[in-house]
Scaffold this motif. Structure first.
Motif, PDB file in Angstrom:
ATOM      1  N   LYS A 116     -32.861  73.002 -25.291  1.00 54.70           N
ATOM      2  CA  LYS A 116     -31.738  72.455 -24.517  1.00 54.70           C
ATOM      3  C   LYS A 116     -30.464  73.262 -24.763  1.00 54.70           C
ATOM      4  N   ARG A 117     -30.282  73.740 -25.988  1.00 49.98           N
ATOM      5  CA  ARG A 117     -29.103  74.577 -26.267  1.00 49.98           C
ATOM      6  C   ARG A 117     -29.161  75.868 -25.455  1.00 49.98           C
ATOM      7  N   GLU A 118     -30.358  76.439 -25.330  1.00 50.65           N
ATOM      8  CA  GLU A 118     -30.506  77.657 -24.532  1.00 50.65           C
ATOM      9  C   GLU A 118     -30.252  77.369 -23.057  1.00 50.65           C
ATOM     10  N   LEU A 201     -25.790  66.918 -17.697  1.00 51.43           N
ATOM     11  CA  LEU A 201     -26.292  65.568 -17.930  1.00 51.43           C
ATOM     12  C   LEU A 201     -26.768  65.402 -19.364  1.00 51.43           C
ATOM     13  N   ASP A 202     -27.411  66.438 -19.895  1.00 50.88           N
ATOM     14  CA  ASP A 202     -27.823  66.389 -21.305  1.00 50.88           C
ATOM     15  C   ASP A 202     -26.618  66.226 -22.212  1.00 50.88           C
ATOM     16  N   GLY A 205     -25.219  62.835 -22.196  1.00 53.86           N
ATOM     17  CA  GLY A 205     -26.106  61.782 -22.693  1.00 53.86           C
ATOM     18  C   GLY A 205     -26.616  60.857 -21.606  1.00 53.86           C
ATOM     19  N   ILE A 206     -26.736  61.370 -20.378  1.00 55.28           N
ATOM     20  CA  ILE A 206     -27.207  60.554 -19.250  1.00 55.28           C
ATOM     21  C   ILE A 206     -28.698  60.809 -19.066  1.00 55.28           C
ATOM     22  N   HIS A 207     -29.509  59.769 -19.300  1.00 60.27           N
ATOM     23  CA  HIS A 207     -30.960  59.931 -19.268  1.00 60.27           C
ATOM     24  C   HIS A 207     -31.617  59.196 -18.101  1.00 60.27           C
ATOM     25  N   ASN A 208     -30.827  58.455 -17.336  1.00 59.82           N
ATOM     26  CA  ASN A 208     -31.412  57.716 -16.208  1.00 59.82           C
ATOM     27  C   ASN A 208     -31.134  58.398 -14.873  1.00 59.82           C
ATOM     28  N   ALA A 209     -30.807  59.694 -14.927  1.00 68.77           N
ATOM     29  CA  ALA A 209     -30.611  60.484 -13.709  1.00 68.77           C
ATOM     30  C   ALA A 209     -31.552  61.686 -13.755  1.00 68.77           C
ATOM     31  N   GLN A 210     -32.173  61.986 -12.624  1.00 60.94           N
ATOM     32  CA  GLN A 210     -33.089  63.109 -12.510  1.00 60.94           C
ATOM     33  C   GLN A 210     -32.494  64.176 -11.595  1.00 60.94           C
TER      34      GLN A 210
END
Length: 336
Positions: A116-118, A201-202, A205-210
């Motif tokens: 995710k950092r990359e 989004l990462d 901290g939003i995890h309910n969006a695609q």
């Protein structure tokens, strides 16, 4: 404890098939990872330290059991857990059973964080390379904060089940409206911009969006799928904005709302020549006609800025799907 009848269920054969698919070490690790984030084969190869053919085989078995879904995006394919139904519930329950202190899963989480950092670094590089163009356009109209405040005021704070952001770009509207939706999808034709949106989004901290790759003219969703659809500064890039509005209306549920943000008519030809704008803004009458042709009812129009000849006016249109209103009116007539 008996299972509620309202909860999704599976036939016994499907349960056994799903458990067989999940009941292997690597495949279980994949499910735990996908329960946290959507990933590509390349991402999973880096995290799990296994070959691409091996990872692809595991993914196929999980997909065949309907535990995960695949979404092509240009040259890439993104994988995520099943979006709905008993399969999704099963995956989430299985992932929740994992011991967070398991050394293998700890390493997986560490590698996932590195991946995710990359992704974030790649998104930052893309953003930096294109920031000059975006800053030029932003300087021509009222600040983004004022536009966003107006959008939030018009849409309101009442919770909604599902939101679709068409031409999501950096995913900003998915962040802005996160407090009001249960789930959301952002669609964009640019794979580079989708990478930016995923990173944003990462970070938020939003995890309910695609995030999905898709064509605004052929949305990869069925009819009546969303309570709210947003189209922010997208229509001026299109040859046929009216067709795009009709496609947005198609996926609106009865009573759903469409929020459109774009420029009022202007004469800045350099936006067409240097920034690929196909339309130099939209007149209120034209937009109202397209909205009506799409089967929607125009509820509100708001202009922002344009206080001098050099400043563009940003217009916000709110439209509604009238079907539920008609149903309510008929019901009222019957009970009168």
């Amino acid at each position: 404890m008996p299972i509620s009848r309202s909860q999704p269920s599976l036939a016994t054969e499907a349960v056994i098939a799903a458990l067989k698919a999940a009941g292997e070490t690597t495949r279980y690790r994949i499910l735990v990872l996908l329960a946290q984030s959507e990933l590509t084969v390349k991402d999973l190869t880096a995290i799990l330290g296994q070959s691409q053919p091996r990872i692809s085989r595991h993914l196929k078995l999980l997909a065949d059991a309907n535990l995960i879904a695949r979404y092509p995006e240009g040259a890439w394919v993104y994988y995520r857990i099943a979006e709905a139904g008993a399969e999704r519930r099963l995956v989430l329950d299985l992932a929740a059973l994992a011991d967070p202190a398991d050394p293998t899963l700890i390493r997986d989480r560490e590698w996932l964080a590195a991946v995710k950092r990359e992704h974030a670094a790649q998104a930052s590089r893309y953003f930096a390379e294109n920031a000059a163009d975006w800053d030029t356009i932003r300087s021509l109209h009222v600040p983004d904060a004022a536009v966003e405040a107006a959008m939030m005021s018009i849409l309101g704070v009442r919770p909604v089940d599902s939101l679709l952001d068409i031409g999501t770009g950096t995913g900003r509207l998915l962040e802005l409206f996160a407090p009001i939706y249960r789930k959301a999808v952002g669609i964009d034709a640019s794979t580079a911009m989708l990478a930016v949106a995923r990173a944003n989004l990462d970070e938020a901290g939003i995890h309910n969006a695609q995030i999905r790759h898709g064509d605004i003219m052929k949305l990869p969703m069925p009819r009546d799928s969303f309570d709210v659809v947003t189209i922010h500064q997208v229509l001026h890039f299109l040859d046929d904005p009216a067709e795009a509005l009709s496609e947005a209306a198609r996926v609106l549920r009865p009573g759903g709302r469409l929020l459109v943000v774009d420029f009022a008519p202007h004469a800045l030809e350099f936006l067409r020549e240097r920034h690929a704008h196909r339309r130099l803004g939209f007149a209120r009458e034209a937009m109202a006609g397209w909205i009506e042709k799409a089967g929607l009812s125009l509820a509100e129009t708001v202009d922002l800025g344009g206080s001098n000849k050099e400043q563009l006016t940003v217009t916000i249109w709110l439209a509604r799907d009238p079907r539920i209103l008609v149903a309510d009116r008929i019901s009222g007539m019957e009970t009168a």
